[in-house]
Write a protein that holds these residues in place. Structure first.
Motif, PDB file in Angstrom:
ATOM      1  N   THR A  36       0.871  -1.172   0.000  1.00  0.00           N
ATOM      2  CA  THR A  36       0.000   0.000   0.000  1.00  0.00           C
ATOM      3  C   THR A  36       0.906   1.218   0.000  1.00  0.00           C
ATOM      4  O   THR A  36       2.016   1.184   0.541  1.00  0.00           O
ATOM      5  N   TYR A  37       0.463   2.263  -0.645  1.00  0.00           N
ATOM      6  CA  TYR A  37       1.333   3.416  -0.845  1.00  0.00           C
ATOM      7  C   TYR A  37       0.681   4.693  -0.311  1.00  0.00           C
ATOM      8  O   TYR A  37      -0.494   4.979  -0.628  1.00  0.00           O
ATOM      9  N   LEU A  38       1.437   5.453   0.479  1.00  0.00           N
ATOM     10  CA  LEU A  38       1.056   6.809   0.858  1.00  0.00           C
ATOM     11  C   LEU A  38       1.800   7.761  -0.070  1.00  0.00           C
ATOM     12  O   LEU A  38       3.036   7.754  -0.125  1.00  0.00           O
ATOM     13  N   VAL A  39       1.033   8.575  -0.795  1.00  0.00           N
ATOM     14  CA  VAL A  39       1.605   9.389  -1.863  1.00  0.00           C
ATOM     15  C   VAL A  39       1.336  10.866  -1.608  1.00  0.00           C
ATOM     16  O   VAL A  39       0.216  11.256  -1.269  1.00  0.00           O
ATOM     17  N   GLY A  40       2.363  11.687  -1.762  1.00  0.00           N
ATOM     18  CA  GLY A  40       2.226  13.124  -1.623  1.00  0.00           C
ATOM     19  C   GLY A  40       3.375  13.706  -0.818  1.00  0.00           C
ATOM     20  O   GLY A  40       3.984  13.017   0.008  1.00  0.00           O
ATOM     21  N   THR A  41       3.677  14.990  -1.031  1.00  0.00           N
ATOM     22  CA  THR A  41       4.772  15.641  -0.315  1.00  0.00           C
ATOM     23  C   THR A  41       4.289  16.442   0.888  1.00  0.00           C
ATOM     24  O   THR A  41       5.104  16.891   1.704  1.00  0.00           O
ATOM     25  N   GLY A  42       2.991  16.628   1.003  1.00  0.00           N
ATOM     26  CA  GLY A  42       2.444  17.413   2.110  1.00  0.00           C
ATOM     27  C   GLY A  42       1.875  16.539   3.205  1.00  0.00           C
ATOM     28  O   GLY A  42       2.129  15.328   3.274  1.00  0.00           O
ATOM     29  N   LYS A  43       1.056  17.139   4.060  1.00  0.00           N
ATOM     30  CA  LYS A  43       0.461  16.424   5.189  1.00  0.00           C
ATOM     31  C   LYS A  43      -0.740  15.588   4.773  1.00  0.00           C
ATOM     32  O   LYS A  43      -1.103  14.633   5.452  1.00  0.00           O
ATOM     33  N   ARG A  44      -1.365  15.959   3.661  1.00  0.00           N
ATOM     34  CA  ARG A  44      -2.526  15.206   3.177  1.00  0.00           C
ATOM     35  C   ARG A  44      -2.077  14.232   2.083  1.00  0.00           C
ATOM     36  O   ARG A  44      -1.596  14.650   1.032  1.00  0.00           O
ATOM     37  N   LYS A 132      -5.200  14.588  -7.442  1.00  0.00           N
ATOM     38  CA  LYS A 132      -4.124  15.514  -7.084  1.00  0.00           C
ATOM     39  C   LYS A 132      -4.022  15.628  -5.573  1.00  0.00           C
ATOM     40  O   LYS A 132      -5.026  15.616  -4.868  1.00  0.00           O
ATOM     41  N   THR A 133      -2.805  15.734  -5.095  1.00  0.00           N
ATOM     42  CA  THR A 133      -2.503  16.139  -3.735  1.00  0.00           C
ATOM     43  C   THR A 133      -1.183  16.899  -3.783  1.00  0.00           C
ATOM     44  O   THR A 133      -0.600  17.062  -4.866  1.00  0.00           O
ATOM     45  N   ASP A 134      -0.713  17.378  -2.645  1.00  0.00           N
ATOM     46  CA  ASP A 134       0.505  18.185  -2.649  1.00  0.00           C
ATOM     47  C   ASP A 134       1.659  17.436  -3.310  1.00  0.00           C
ATOM     48  O   ASP A 134       2.034  16.341  -2.891  1.00  0.00           O
ATOM     49  N   GLY A 135       2.215  18.032  -4.375  1.00  0.00           N
ATOM     50  CA  GLY A 135       3.391  17.482  -5.031  1.00  0.00           C
ATOM     51  C   GLY A 135       3.144  16.304  -5.940  1.00  0.00           C
ATOM     52  O   GLY A 135       4.102  15.748  -6.500  1.00  0.00           O
ATOM     53  N   VAL A 136       1.892  15.917  -6.135  1.00  0.00           N
ATOM     54  CA  VAL A 136       1.609  14.695  -6.899  1.00  0.00           C
ATOM     55  C   VAL A 136       0.384  14.874  -7.789  1.00  0.00           C
ATOM     56  O   VAL A 136      -0.660  15.386  -7.350  1.00  0.00           O
ATOM     57  N   THR A 137       0.515  14.422  -9.040  1.00  0.00           N
ATOM     58  CA  THR A 137      -0.602  14.315  -9.975  1.00  0.00           C
ATOM     59  C   THR A 137      -0.657  12.872 -10.467  1.00  0.00           C
ATOM     60  O   THR A 137       0.314  12.371 -11.040  1.00  0.00           O
ATOM     61  N   LEU A 138      -1.767  12.203 -10.211  1.00  0.00           N
ATOM     62  CA  LEU A 138      -1.958  10.813 -10.621  1.00  0.00           C
ATOM     63  C   LEU A 138      -3.039  10.748 -11.691  1.00  0.00           C
ATOM     64  O   LEU A 138      -4.143  11.272 -11.494  1.00  0.00           O
TER      65      LEU A 138
END
Length: 288
Positions: A36-44, A132-138
């Motif tokens: 399982t992967y947690l993705v993003g550079t921010g808190k969310r 989308k989340t901080d630092g990431v576009t999927l």
């Protein structure tokens, strides 16, 4: 015999944007467990896949990781309906996230029921949907073959693919529709990813050679099946008989899954008028 799988850390920051949290469900087709992967550079963060149902070791591990990073999950993405990917959603929402209203996104099944999430609703998405989340576009890509609802996720910032079960890190996978699956392999190859994050096994840093191996592997299996039937063309054979002759390098406890793959090859060969079936037994098609 199949080679031993490398040990994976329970939690690993595998890139600036991606943290892998093992599902604590190793064995058989799950290899070291569901990634399982947690993705993003921010808190969310976005959570990709959730492992099997009711695995307290996993939910505690995920909670510890989120707490230690003062992070939360903005939404969950499920690559496909198989229980070792979607099954953990209820316990993750109940025991870790403390909410049942979080978006849980996946693609619709073409046939058959969805996994029952009880009081949690799915948010169904289409091909090319963007998360989308901080630092990431999927970007979601419909990628069937392993299952009828399977999707992969292309991460623009790293030229990376979350491959679900289409491609595994260290082993080949099972197939429900071989024609679709071969196209899906080519679709990933066409994306030219720099790295693949699979749903089981280690990170794949040589995507092109791995995908080409998968394609060649299926072609070789088809040749083995055809050769087996050619050498024994006076009688028809059960699928498991074929499996036991050509999967000699695969542990016997995986033969049932191998039989599903052989059956898919036989259906493809039947569509091509190369083989025929009588009472669930297969033989080369007789020339007209």
């Amino acid at each position: 015999m199949a080679t031993a799988l490398p040990k994976l850390a329970l939690v690993e920051q595998i890139s600036q944007r991606v943290m892998r949290v093992l599902g604590c469900n190793p064995g058989g087709l799950r290899l070291q467990g569901t990634n399982t992967y947690l993705v993003g550079t921010g808190k969310r963060k976005i959570l990709i896949d959730t492992g099997d149902p009711e695995i307290p070791e996993y939910t505690q591990l995920l909670k510890t990781v989120l707490d230690s990073h003062n992070a939360s999950v903005q939404e969950i993405i499920i690559t496909h309906f198989h229980v070792d990917h979607v099954g953990g959603v209820p316990s993750v929402c109940r025991d870790v996230l403390k909410t049942t209203s979080l978006p849980v996104s996946k693609m619709h099944r073409v046939e058959g029921p969805e996994f029952d999430l009880r009081d949690i609703k799915y948010s169904f998405v289409d091909h090319h949907h963007t998360f989308k989340t901080d630092g990431v576009t999927l970007r979601a890509h419909f990628n069937p073959g392993h299952s009828d609802d399977h999707m992969i996720l292309y991460m623009e910032e790293e030229n990376a693919v979350f491959s679900g079960d289409t491609i595994l890190g260290g082993r080949t996978t099972t197939v429900e529709n071989l024609s679709q699956y071969m196209k899906s392999l080519q679709d990933i190859l066409d994306l030219k990813p720099a790295v693949i994050y699979p749903a089981h096994g280690a990170v794949i840093n040589d995507p092109a050679s791995t995908i080409n191996y998968y394609i060649t592997h299926r072609q070789e299996r088809e040749k083995q099946i055809t050769q087996f039937l050619t050498d024994r063309k006076t009688e028809a054979h059960a699928v498991m008989t074929i499996v036991k002759h050509i999967y000699v390098d695969v542990p016997e406890d995986l033969h049932k899954s191998a039989a599903k793959n052989v059956h898919q090859h036989l259906l493809k060969l039947k569509d091509e008028d190369i083989v025929e079936c009588f009472d669930n037994k297969w033989k080369l098609r007789e020339a007209s």
